[in-house]
Design a protein around this motif. Structure first.
Motif, PDB file in Angstrom:
ATOM      1  N   LYS A 162     -58.764  48.624  82.743  1.00 28.07           N
ATOM      2  CA  LYS A 162     -59.656  48.692  81.584  1.00 28.07           C
ATOM      3  C   LYS A 162     -59.992  47.293  81.076  1.00 28.07           C
ATOM      4  O   LYS A 162     -61.132  47.015  80.699  1.00 28.07           O
ATOM      5  CB  LYS A 162     -59.030  49.528  80.475  1.00 28.07           C
ATOM      6  CG  LYS A 162     -59.067  51.005  80.763  1.00 28.07           C
ATOM      7  CD  LYS A 162     -58.492  51.816  79.631  1.00 28.07           C
ATOM      8  CE  LYS A 162     -58.522  53.294  80.003  1.00 28.07           C
ATOM      9  NZ  LYS A 162     -58.029  54.138  78.922  1.00 28.07           N
ATOM     10  N   MET A 163     -58.988  46.415  81.066  1.00 30.66           N
ATOM     11  CA  MET A 163     -59.236  45.038  80.645  1.00 30.66           C
ATOM     12  C   MET A 163     -60.213  44.350  81.606  1.00 30.66           C
ATOM     13  O   MET A 163     -61.133  43.649  81.177  1.00 30.66           O
ATOM     14  CB  MET A 163     -57.915  44.258  80.601  1.00 30.66           C
ATOM     15  CG  MET A 163     -58.039  42.883  80.010  1.00 30.66           C
ATOM     16  SD  MET A 163     -56.431  42.117  79.838  1.00 30.66           S
ATOM     17  CE  MET A 163     -56.538  40.888  81.114  1.00 30.66           C
ATOM     18  N   SER A 180     -59.942  35.918  82.145  1.00 36.22           N
ATOM     19  CA  SER A 180     -59.464  37.271  81.838  1.00 36.22           C
ATOM     20  C   SER A 180     -59.626  38.197  83.047  1.00 36.22           C
ATOM     21  O   SER A 180     -58.793  39.079  83.266  1.00 36.22           O
ATOM     22  CB  SER A 180     -60.173  37.834  80.609  1.00 36.22           C
ATOM     23  OG  SER A 180     -61.553  37.935  80.832  1.00 36.22           O
ATOM     24  N   ASP A 210     -62.488  45.829  83.439  1.00 37.01           N
ATOM     25  CA  ASP A 210     -63.801  46.431  83.237  1.00 37.01           C
ATOM     26  C   ASP A 210     -64.469  45.886  81.970  1.00 37.01           C
ATOM     27  O   ASP A 210     -65.676  45.622  81.975  1.00 37.01           O
ATOM     28  CB  ASP A 210     -63.685  47.951  83.177  1.00 37.01           C
ATOM     29  CG  ASP A 210     -65.043  48.627  83.257  1.00 37.01           C
ATOM     30  OD1 ASP A 210     -65.853  48.218  84.115  1.00 37.01           O
ATOM     31  OD2 ASP A 210     -65.286  49.538  82.446  1.00 37.01           O
ATOM     32  N   GLN A 211     -63.696  45.709  80.910  1.00 38.55           N
ATOM     33  CA  GLN A 211     -64.260  45.148  79.668  1.00 38.55           C
ATOM     34  C   GLN A 211     -64.764  43.730  79.902  1.00 38.55           C
ATOM     35  O   GLN A 211     -65.859  43.374  79.445  1.00 38.55           O
ATOM     36  CB  GLN A 211     -63.208  45.149  78.555  1.00 38.55           C
ATOM     37  CG  GLN A 211     -62.929  46.506  77.972  1.00 38.55           C
ATOM     38  CD  GLN A 211     -64.120  47.040  77.200  1.00 38.55           C
ATOM     39  OE1 GLN A 211     -64.800  46.306  76.496  1.00 38.55           O
ATOM     40  NE2 GLN A 211     -64.382  48.319  77.362  1.00 38.55           N
ATOM     41  N   ALA A 212     -64.000  42.918  80.597  1.00 42.31           N
ATOM     42  CA  ALA A 212     -64.417  41.549  80.883  1.00 42.31           C
ATOM     43  C   ALA A 212     -65.658  41.540  81.770  1.00 42.31           C
ATOM     44  O   ALA A 212     -66.573  40.729  81.575  1.00 42.31           O
ATOM     45  CB  ALA A 212     -63.283  40.769  81.535  1.00 42.31           C
ATOM     46  N   ARG A 213     -65.706  42.461  82.722  1.00 42.97           N
ATOM     47  CA  ARG A 213     -66.885  42.549  83.594  1.00 42.97           C
ATOM     48  C   ARG A 213     -68.117  42.945  82.802  1.00 42.97           C
ATOM     49  O   ARG A 213     -69.197  42.378  82.977  1.00 42.97           O
ATOM     50  CB  ARG A 213     -66.623  43.567  84.714  1.00 42.97           C
ATOM     51  CG  ARG A 213     -67.754  43.655  85.734  1.00 42.97           C
ATOM     52  CD  ARG A 213     -67.596  44.863  86.623  1.00 42.97           C
ATOM     53  NE  ARG A 213     -67.537  46.118  85.906  1.00 42.97           N
ATOM     54  CZ  ARG A 213     -68.591  46.760  85.388  1.00 42.97           C
ATOM     55  NH1 ARG A 213     -69.794  46.247  85.487  1.00 42.97           N
ATOM     56  NH2 ARG A 213     -68.444  47.916  84.775  1.00 42.97           N
ATOM     57  N   GLN A 214     -67.978  43.907  81.894  1.00 46.15           N
ATOM     58  CA  GLN A 214     -69.099  44.324  81.064  1.00 46.15           C
ATOM     59  C   GLN A 214     -69.571  43.194  80.151  1.00 46.15           C
ATOM     60  O   GLN A 214     -70.778  43.013  79.946  1.00 46.15           O
ATOM     61  CB  GLN A 214     -68.721  45.549  80.237  1.00 46.15           C
ATOM     62  CG  GLN A 214     -68.610  46.813  81.035  1.00 46.15           C
ATOM     63  CD  GLN A 214     -68.152  47.993  80.196  1.00 46.15           C
ATOM     64  OE1 GLN A 214     -68.045  47.897  78.981  1.00 46.15           O
ATOM     65  NE2 GLN A 214     -67.858  49.105  80.852  1.00 46.15           N
ATOM     66  N   MET A 215     -68.634  42.438  79.598  1.00 43.44           N
ATOM     67  CA  MET A 215     -69.004  41.314  78.738  1.00 43.44           C
ATOM     68  C   MET A 215     -69.744  40.242  79.540  1.00 43.44           C
ATOM     69  O   MET A 215     -70.725  39.663  79.067  1.00 43.44           O
ATOM     70  CB  MET A 215     -67.759  40.721  78.076  1.00 43.44           C
ATOM     71  CG  MET A 215     -67.186  41.624  77.007  1.00 43.44           C
ATOM     72  SD  MET A 215     -65.584  41.124  76.364  1.00 43.44           S
ATOM     73  CE  MET A 215     -65.807  39.440  75.948  1.00 43.44           C
ATOM     74  N   SER A 246     -73.229  41.517  80.172  1.00 51.13           N
ATOM     75  CA  SER A 246     -74.038  41.418  78.960  1.00 51.13           C
ATOM     76  C   SER A 246     -74.486  39.980  78.712  1.00 51.13           C
ATOM     77  O   SER A 246     -75.618  39.733  78.291  1.00 51.13           O
ATOM     78  CB  SER A 246     -73.249  41.920  77.749  1.00 51.13           C
ATOM     79  OG  SER A 246     -72.957  43.280  77.887  1.00 51.13           O
TER      80      SER A 246
END
Length: 126
Positions: free
Chosen positions: A108-109, A7, A111-116, A119
């Motif tokens: 944004k996609m 992703s 950034d979301q994948a990076r945050q996941m 985590s």
């Protein structure tokens, strides 16, 4: 884990493709008053290896060039006309806005994948 990296690659390829699109829109706007200039069009295709997108071939818009009447222009023919460009600034601004929004969506996609991913690494460290 591979899906998260996939992703990230997909989002990055989308941002790169929209960046190329913005570059061509900028060239079109800059050359809107250049005699004989044809608008550049870019298309996208699926990148087979990464599953993302990549810019395709650059095509020139084949719509008719605007005929401009200016008998004093050195480019004018015997009737006083010369070929302008086929760039429509309204269309270019709309294309630029669409490319910008697509870029932001891919960002944004990403950034979301990076945050996941972050985590997941945090959970694995515990």
């Amino acid at each position: 884990m591979a899906d998260l990296f996939s992703s990230l690659r997909t989002a990055a390829s989308g941002m790169e493709a929209q960046s190329a699109r913005l570059r061509h829109v900028s060239e079109n706007i800059a050359n809107a008053d250049t005699p004989g200039y044809r608008r550049k069009l870019i298309s996208f295709r699926e990148a087979v290896e990464s599953g993302g997108v990549e810019p395709g071939k650059i095509r020139l818009d084949q719509t008719e060039l605007q005929r401009i009447y200016d008998p004093g222009n050195p480019l004018a023919d015997e009737t006083g006309h010369y070929d302008g460009s086929n760039v429509d600034l309204v269309i270019e601004i709309a294309d630029a806005r669409e490319a910008q929004r697509s870029y932001e969506a891919n960002l944004k996609m990403f950034d979301q994948a990076r945050q996941m991913t972050q985590s997941l690494f945090d959970l694995l460290r515990r």
